[in-house]
Scaffold this active site. Structure first.
Site, PDB file in Angstrom:
ATOM      1  N   ASN A 140      78.551  41.014 -28.115  1.00 10.19           N
ATOM      2  CA  ASN A 140      77.674  40.018 -27.492  1.00 10.19           C
ATOM      3  C   ASN A 140      77.572  38.717 -28.285  1.00 10.19           C
ATOM      4  OD1 ASN A 140      76.975  41.091 -24.993  1.00 10.19           O
ATOM      5  ND2 ASN A 140      75.700  42.623 -26.005  1.00 10.19           N
ATOM      6  N   SER A 187      72.051  46.450 -27.212  1.00 10.76           N
ATOM      7  CA  SER A 187      73.179  45.524 -27.103  1.00 10.76           C
ATOM      8  C   SER A 187      73.078  44.401 -28.121  1.00 10.76           C
ATOM      9  CB  SER A 187      73.251  44.954 -25.697  1.00 10.76           C
ATOM     10  OG  SER A 187      72.011  44.424 -25.332  1.00 10.76           O
ATOM     11  N   HIS A 217      77.071  51.361 -29.022  1.00  8.92           N
ATOM     12  CA  HIS A 217      76.950  50.384 -27.944  1.00  8.92           C
ATOM     13  C   HIS A 217      78.056  50.580 -26.915  1.00  8.92           C
ATOM     14  CE1 HIS A 217      76.958  45.906 -26.609  1.00  8.92           C
ATOM     15  NE2 HIS A 217      76.246  46.655 -25.791  1.00  8.92           N
ATOM     16  N   GLU A 259      81.151  50.242 -29.367  1.00  9.93           N
ATOM     17  CA  GLU A 259      80.949  49.552 -30.650  1.00  9.93           C
ATOM     18  C   GLU A 259      80.022  50.440 -31.481  1.00  9.93           C
ATOM     19  OE1 GLU A 259      79.023  45.794 -29.759  1.00  9.93           O
ATOM     20  OE2 GLU A 259      80.341  44.698 -31.082  1.00  9.93           O
TER      21      GLU A 259
HETATM   22  N1  CAA Z   1      80.695  53.201 -12.221  1.00  8.01           N
HETATM   23  C1  CAA Z   1      81.730  54.064 -12.311  1.00  8.01           C
HETATM   24  N2  CAA Z   1      82.998  53.733 -11.994  1.00  8.01           N
HETATM   25  C2  CAA Z   1      83.207  52.492 -11.535  1.00  8.01           C
HETATM   26  C3  CAA Z   1      82.177  51.535 -11.414  1.00  8.01           C
HETATM   27  C4  CAA Z   1      80.877  51.955 -11.784  1.00  8.01           C
HETATM   28  N3  CAA Z   1      79.820  51.111 -11.716  1.00  8.01           N
HETATM   29  N4  CAA Z   1      82.700  50.374 -10.955  1.00  8.01           N
HETATM   30  C5  CAA Z   1      84.021  50.596 -10.800  1.00  8.01           C
HETATM   31  N5  CAA Z   1      84.323  51.857 -11.150  1.00  8.01           N
HETATM   32  C6  CAA Z   1      85.662  52.483 -11.156  1.00  8.01           C
HETATM   33  C7  CAA Z   1      86.218  52.619  -9.776  1.00  8.01           C
HETATM   34  O1  CAA Z   1      85.796  53.832  -9.175  1.00  8.01           O
HETATM   35  C8  CAA Z   1      87.713  52.625 -10.059  1.00  8.01           C
HETATM   36  O2  CAA Z   1      88.081  53.911 -10.532  1.00  8.01           O
HETATM   37  P1  CAA Z   1      89.553  54.527 -10.295  1.00  8.01           P
HETATM   38  O3  CAA Z   1      90.483  53.680 -11.108  1.00  8.01           O
HETATM   39  O4  CAA Z   1      89.396  55.911 -10.837  1.00  8.01           O
HETATM   40  O5  CAA Z   1      89.816  54.467  -8.846  1.00  8.01           O
HETATM   41  C9  CAA Z   1      87.857  51.647 -11.246  1.00  8.01           C
HETATM   42  O6  CAA Z   1      86.554  51.595 -11.848  1.00  8.01           O
HETATM   43  C10 CAA Z   1      88.251  50.261 -10.818  1.00  8.01           C
HETATM   44  O7  CAA Z   1      87.304  49.793  -9.858  1.00  8.01           O
HETATM   45  P2  CAA Z   1      87.637  48.869  -8.612  1.00  8.01           P
HETATM   46  O8  CAA Z   1      89.077  49.026  -8.238  1.00  8.01           O
HETATM   47  O9  CAA Z   1      86.604  49.080  -7.571  1.00  8.01           O
HETATM   48  O10 CAA Z   1      87.338  47.410  -9.126  1.00  8.01           O
HETATM   49  P3  CAA Z   1      87.961  46.566 -10.280  1.00  8.01           P
HETATM   50  O11 CAA Z   1      89.393  46.908 -10.535  1.00  8.01           O
HETATM   51  O12 CAA Z   1      87.568  45.184  -9.959  1.00  8.01           O
HETATM   52  O13 CAA Z   1      87.163  47.034 -11.582  1.00  8.01           O
HETATM   53  C11 CAA Z   1      85.407  46.688 -13.107  1.00  8.01           C
HETATM   54  C12 CAA Z   1      85.784  46.968 -11.663  1.00  8.01           C
HETATM   55  C13 CAA Z   1      85.902  47.836 -13.988  1.00  8.01           C
HETATM   56  C14 CAA Z   1      83.900  46.611 -13.166  1.00  8.01           C
HETATM   57  C15 CAA Z   1      86.111  45.359 -13.562  1.00  8.01           C
HETATM   58  O14 CAA Z   1      85.760  44.338 -12.672  1.00  8.01           O
HETATM   59  C16 CAA Z   1      85.737  44.934 -14.955  1.00  8.01           C
HETATM   60  O15 CAA Z   1      86.304  45.417 -15.927  1.00  8.01           O
HETATM   61  N6  CAA Z   1      84.788  43.984 -15.077  1.00  8.01           N
HETATM   62  C17 CAA Z   1      84.316  43.502 -16.383  1.00  8.01           C
HETATM   63  C18 CAA Z   1      83.376  44.498 -16.971  1.00  8.01           C
HETATM   64  C19 CAA Z   1      82.851  44.061 -18.289  1.00  8.01           C
HETATM   65  O16 CAA Z   1      83.175  43.029 -18.847  1.00  8.01           O
HETATM   66  N7  CAA Z   1      81.977  44.889 -18.830  1.00  8.01           N
HETATM   67  C20 CAA Z   1      81.315  44.591 -20.085  1.00  8.01           C
HETATM   68  C21 CAA Z   1      79.999  43.986 -19.776  1.00  8.01           C
HETATM   69  S1  CAA Z   1      79.131  43.594 -21.241  1.00  8.01           S
HETATM   70  C22 CAA Z   1      78.381  45.001 -21.659  1.00  8.01           C
HETATM   71  O17 CAA Z   1      78.380  45.977 -21.003  1.00  8.01           O
HETATM   72  C23 CAA Z   1      77.681  44.974 -22.950  1.00  8.01           C
HETATM   73  C24 CAA Z   1      76.399  44.304 -23.029  1.00  8.01           C
HETATM   74  O18 CAA Z   1      75.731  44.593 -24.025  1.00  8.01           O
HETATM   75  C25 CAA Z   1      75.871  43.322 -22.097  1.00  8.01           C
END
Ligand code: CAA
Length: 283
Positions: free
Chosen positions: A190, A119, A140, A152
Site C-alpha cells: 500500500n 493493510s 496481509h 505480505e
Molecule cells: N472471489 C473469488 N474468486 C473470484 C473473485 C472473487 N471476488 N473475483 C474473481 N474471481 C475468480 C473468478 O471466479 C475466476 O476464476 P477462474 O479462473 O477459476 O475461472 C478468476 O478469478 C478470474 O475472474 P474473471 O475472469 O471474472 O475476471 P478477471 O480476469 O477480470 O479477474 C480480478 C478479476 C482477479 C479481480 C482481476 O480483475 C484483478 O486481478 N484485479 C486487480 C486486483 C487487485 O489489484 N487486488 C489487490 C487490491 S489491494 C489489496 O487487496 C490490499 C489492500 O490492502 C487494499
C-alpha cells in the site's frame, strides 16, 4: 510450531476469503464475528464461491462439502481458546484491533500465534497490546483472497524468527506466495499502490481526463488488470482514504495527502462497489 486449528476474526470480504483458503488447505477454521448473522453471511459467500468452482468442474461436490465441514461459525472470542493461530481481519481501526489482541492474549494458550491482516497499521503497536509481541505478526492478504497469490508477511519489531518461519510455511500450504517485509506505514503493497490510486483521483479532480479514460490508460498502457479508479471502488473508498491518512500521518510528508475528491466521496457514502456507487455505479 504446528498449526491445525485457526480462527479468522471478521467475516467480511477479506475474512471470509482467508477462512475459505485456510479451509481449502485442510485447516479447521472458526469464522468469528461480532454477530452470528455476520458470520452466516460470510459463510454463505464462501459457499457461493465454492459452488462456482464446482460449476466450473475445478472442485467436486464432495470436496466442496468437505471444505465447508471444516468451517465453524463463532460469535464469541472465547472460542479462540483452542486455536494455534488467529488471523484478525476486523475493521481497520487501531483501538478495535488493540482491544481484540489484548483479549486474545488472555484467551489463547501462550503458544498461539496472533496474526493481523491489517493493510497499513503498525504491527509493532498492535503487538504492544499483548504480553507476547514475539508471537504477533502481519499476514496481509490481497483481495480477492482466493485468487491473489501474494501474502505480505510483516515482521513487527519483536516478532520471533521461528514465528516468522511458521507463518511463512503456513502461507505456502495455502498455495500462496509469502513475501517478507518490515513494519513501516503501508508496508510495501500500500506504500506503492495507494499513492498511485490517490494520484489517479487527483487526475480526475483536476480534470486531466474522464474516469474511463484514466482507467483505460492504466489498463491498456500499463497492463494492469483493472484501472486505478475501478480498483479503488473494488477495494472500498473508505479503506483507500484510511490508508492514505495512515501514510500521511506516518511519514508526515504531504506527498501522501489524500485527494479532496476522495474525502468528498467517502463523506457522501459513495464507498465503491459495496455501497453500489463510487467512481462508477453498480446498481
Ligand atoms: N472471489 C473469488 N474468486 C473470484 C473473485 C472473487 N471476488 N473475483 C474473481 N474471481 C475468480 C473468478 O471466479 C475466476 O476464476 P477462474 O479462473 O477459476 O475461472 C478468476 O478469478 C478470474 O475472474 P474473471 O475472469 O471474472 O475476471 P478477471 O480476469 O477480470 O479477474 C480480478 C478479476 C482477479 C479481480 C482481476 O480483475 C484483478 O486481478 N484485479 C486487480 C486486483 C487487485 O489489484 N487486488 C489487490 C487490491 S489491494 C489489496 O487487496 C490490499 C489492500 O490492502 C487494499
Amino acid at each position: 510450531m504446528s498449526i491445525q486449528n485457526v480462527m479468522v476474526i471478521g467475516a467480511g470480504q477479506m475474512g471470509s476469503g482467508i477462512a475459505q483458503v485456510c479451509a481449502m488447505a485442510g485447516y479447521n477454521v472458526l469464522v468469528n464475528d461480532l454477530k452470528e448473522e455476520f458470520v452466516l453471511k460470510g459463510l454463505a459467500s464462501i459457499e457461493k464461491n465454492l459452488q462456482r468452482q464446482v460449476d466450473k468442474q475445478k472442485l467436486t461436490a464432495d470436496q466442496k462439502q468437505e471444505i465447508l465441514s471444516r468451517l465453524k461459525p463463532s460469535a464469541d472470542l472465547q472460542d479462540a481458546a483452542g486455536t494455534d493461530l488467529v488471523i484478525e481481519a476486523a475493521v481497520e481501526n487501531m483501538a478495535i484491533k488493540t482491544d481484540i489482541f489484548a483479549k486474545l492474549d488472555k484467551i489463547t494458550p501462550e503458544t498461539t500465534i496472533l496474526a493481523t491482516n491489517t493493510s497499513s497499521l503498525p504491527i509493532t503497536e498492535i503487538a504492544a497490546a499483548t504480553n507476547r509481541p514475539e508471537k504477533v505478526i502481519g499476514m496481509h492478504f490481497m483481495n480477492p483472497v482466493p485468487v491473489m497469490k501474494l501474502v505480505e508477511i510483516i515482521r513487527g519489531l519483536a516478532t520471533a524468527d521461528e514465528v516468522y518461519q511458521s507463518i511463512e510455511d503456513m502461507t505456502k500450504t495455502l498455495n500462496k506466495i509469502p513475501v517478507e517485509v518490515n513494519d513501516f506505514p503501508g508496508f510495501v503493497s500500500n506504500r506503492i499502490l495507494m499513492p498511485m490510486i490517490n494520484e489517479a483521483i487527483y487526475t480526475l479532480y483536476e480534470g486531466v481526463a474522464e474516469k474511463e479514460a484514466i482507467d483505460e490508460v492504466m489498463k491498456l498502457g500499463m497492463n494492469h488488470p483493472m484501472g486505478p479508479l475501478t480498483l479503488a471502488d473494488f477495494i472500498g473508498l473508505d479503506t483507500c482514504l484510511y490508508i492514505m491518512e495512515t501514510l500521511h500521518e506516518g511519514f508526515g510528508d504531504d506527498k501522501y495527502r489524500p485527494c479532496p475528491l476522495l474525502r468528498k466521496y467517502v463523506k457522501a457514502g459513495w464507498l465503491g462497489r459495496k455501497t453500489g456507487r463510487g467512481f462508477y455505479s453498480y446498481e
